[in-house]
Design a protein around this motif. Structure first.
Motif, short mmCIF file in Angstrom:
data_model
loop_
_atom_site.label_atom_id
_atom_site.label_comp_id
_atom_site.label_asym_id
_atom_site.label_seq_id
_atom_site.Cartn_x
_atom_site.Cartn_y
_atom_site.Cartn_z
N ARG A 41 -51.33 -32.15 15.63
CA ARG A 41 -50.46 -30.96 15.67
C ARG A 41 -50.76 -30.54 14.76
N LEU A 42 -49.58 -31.51 13.53
CA LEU A 42 -49.39 -30.38 12.27
C LEU A 42 -50.76 -30.20 11.76
N SER A 43 -51.46 -30.99 12.22
CA SER A 43 -52.53 -31.04 10.88
C SER A 43 -53.64 -29.35 11.54
N ALA A 44 -52.86 -29.39 13.11
CA ALA A 44 -53.63 -27.41 13.41
C ALA A 44 -52.96 -26.78 13.09
N SER A 45 -51.60 -27.51 12.87
CA SER A 45 -50.72 -25.85 12.33
C SER A 45 -50.70 -25.59 11.03
N SER A 46 -51.17 -26.71 10.36
CA SER A 46 -51.42 -26.29 8.44
C SER A 46 -53.16 -25.57 8.60
N LEU A 47 -53.62 -25.81 9.03
CA LEU A 47 -54.14 -25.34 8.93
C LEU A 47 -54.55 -23.87 9.33
N ALA A 48 -53.87 -23.78 10.59
CA ALA A 48 -54.09 -22.18 10.71
C ALA A 48 -52.88 -21.50 9.80
N ALA A 49 -52.07 -22.22 9.28
CA ALA A 49 -51.44 -21.43 8.36
C ALA A 49 -52.60 -21.49 6.66
N LEU A 50 -53.51 -22.43 6.22
CA LEU A 50 -54.72 -22.19 5.70
C LEU A 50 -55.02 -20.87 6.08
N ASP A 51 -55.24 -20.76 6.72
CA ASP A 51 -56.61 -19.49 6.95
C ASP A 51 -55.64 -18.09 7.31
N ALA A 52 -54.61 -18.20 7.34
CA ALA A 52 -53.34 -16.68 7.31
C ALA A 52 -52.97 -16.35 5.78
N SER A 53 -53.32 -17.58 4.53
CA SER A 53 -52.71 -17.15 3.45
C SER A 53 -53.76 -16.70 2.74
N ALA A 54 -53.20 -16.87 1.47
CA ALA A 54 -53.79 -16.22 0.41
C ALA A 54 -54.36 -17.54 -0.11
N PRO A 55 -55.55 -16.60 -0.99
CA PRO A 55 -55.74 -18.36 -1.31
C PRO A 55 -54.78 -19.09 -2.45
N ASP A 56 -54.31 -20.02 -2.49
CA ASP A 56 -53.41 -20.86 -3.56
C ASP A 56 -54.02 -22.32 -3.88
N PRO A 57 -55.05 -22.69 -4.53
CA PRO A 57 -55.31 -23.89 -4.90
C PRO A 57 -54.75 -25.20 -4.56
N ALA A 58 -53.91 -24.99 -5.28
CA ALA A 58 -53.12 -26.36 -5.28
C ALA A 58 -52.85 -26.94 -3.94
N ALA A 59 -52.36 -25.55 -3.25
CA ALA A 59 -51.73 -25.79 -1.70
C ALA A 59 -53.18 -25.85 -0.61
N ASP A 60 -54.14 -25.53 -1.14
CA ASP A 60 -55.36 -25.47 0.14
C ASP A 60 -55.55 -26.85 0.02
N ALA A 61 -55.23 -27.28 -1.91
CA ALA A 61 -55.77 -28.96 -1.89
C ALA A 61 -54.71 -30.13 -0.77
N ARG A 62 -53.50 -29.77 -1.42
CA ARG A 62 -52.90 -29.92 -0.23
C ARG A 62 -53.09 -30.22 1.20
N CYS A 63 -53.45 -28.87 2.09
CA CYS A 63 -54.03 -28.78 2.89
C CYS A 63 -54.71 -29.85 3.49
N ALA A 64 -55.56 -30.28 2.53
CA ALA A 64 -57.15 -31.30 2.73
C ALA A 64 -56.32 -32.27 2.42
N ARG A 65 -55.52 -32.57 1.97
CA ARG A 65 -54.96 -34.27 1.99
C ARG A 65 -54.93 -33.94 3.32
N ASN A 66 -53.72 -33.54 4.30
CA ASN A 66 -52.74 -34.00 4.78
C ASN A 66 -54.31 -34.24 6.03
N ALA A 67 -54.68 -32.58 5.88
CA ALA A 67 -56.13 -33.64 7.41
C ALA A 67 -56.66 -34.30 7.33
N ALA A 68 -57.06 -35.13 5.73
CA ALA A 68 -58.11 -36.09 5.55
C ALA A 68 -57.46 -37.17 5.77
N ALA A 69 -55.89 -37.16 5.43
CA ALA A 69 -54.57 -38.27 5.96
C ALA A 69 -54.70 -38.56 7.73
N THR A 70 -55.07 -37.03 8.57
CA THR A 70 -54.50 -36.99 9.89
C THR A 70 -55.94 -37.67 10.28
#
Length: 166
Positions: A63-92
């Protein structure tokens, strides 16, 4: 175009390229997590605010990963935040793989779990401190680990081998 404008355009282009790279890994890892949960019989209804068992933890992480992906898709590119999102999805995905492997107990599920853990570790390294999602070698390692995890999830029967079937 001034040198400063060219630098800004180049930086924006690099950030967008990194967004595609990290976003692709994040979406792939999320798809693995969904597939592993489905294989283990863990539905969205198992999510709990304070999870008490592995299935609840996996559903909540999903559930949290889905929310994070939605935020990633709606935000401006930010390599550090984008990498953290990928890290969190991989941990999920690694958490979901633990649940699926525990319920299945097969050799292929154990291999998929190991691959998911490796992908999670590689994604964490790519997002870590000094790298902040910009280190090409760490990103390449994370990308390869994600591909390996996808192949292992397919071999375990968690993930459809036909992309059109998703």
């Amino acid at each position: 175009m001034s040198g400063q404008q060219e630098t800004a355009a180049g930086t924006a282009g690099q950030a967008e390229a990194l967004r595609r790279l990290h976003g692709g890994r994040a979406h792939s890892a999320h798809a693995r997590a969904v597939a592993a949960c489905r294989s283990a019989g863990v539905g969205k209804d198992a999510a709990e605010v304070v999870p008490k068992d592995p299935a609840g933890r996996a559903a909540n992480a999903l559930r949290l990963s889905a929310s994070s992906l939605a935020a990633l898709d709606a935000s401006a590119p930010d390599p550090a935040a984008d990498a953290r999102c990928a890290r969190n999805a991989a941990a999920t995905a690694a958490l979901a793989a633990q649940v699926a492997a525990a319920r299945d107990g097969s050799v292929t599920s154990a291999a998929a779990l190991r691959a998911a853990l490796t992908a999670s570790q590689a994604a964490a390294a790519a997002a870590a401190g000094g790298a902040q999602g910009r280190d090409a070698a760490l990103n390449a390692r994370a990308g390869q680990a994600e591909q390996d995890a996808v192949a292992a999830a397919k071999a375990a029967g968690w993930l459809d081998t036909d992309p059109a079937a998703r």
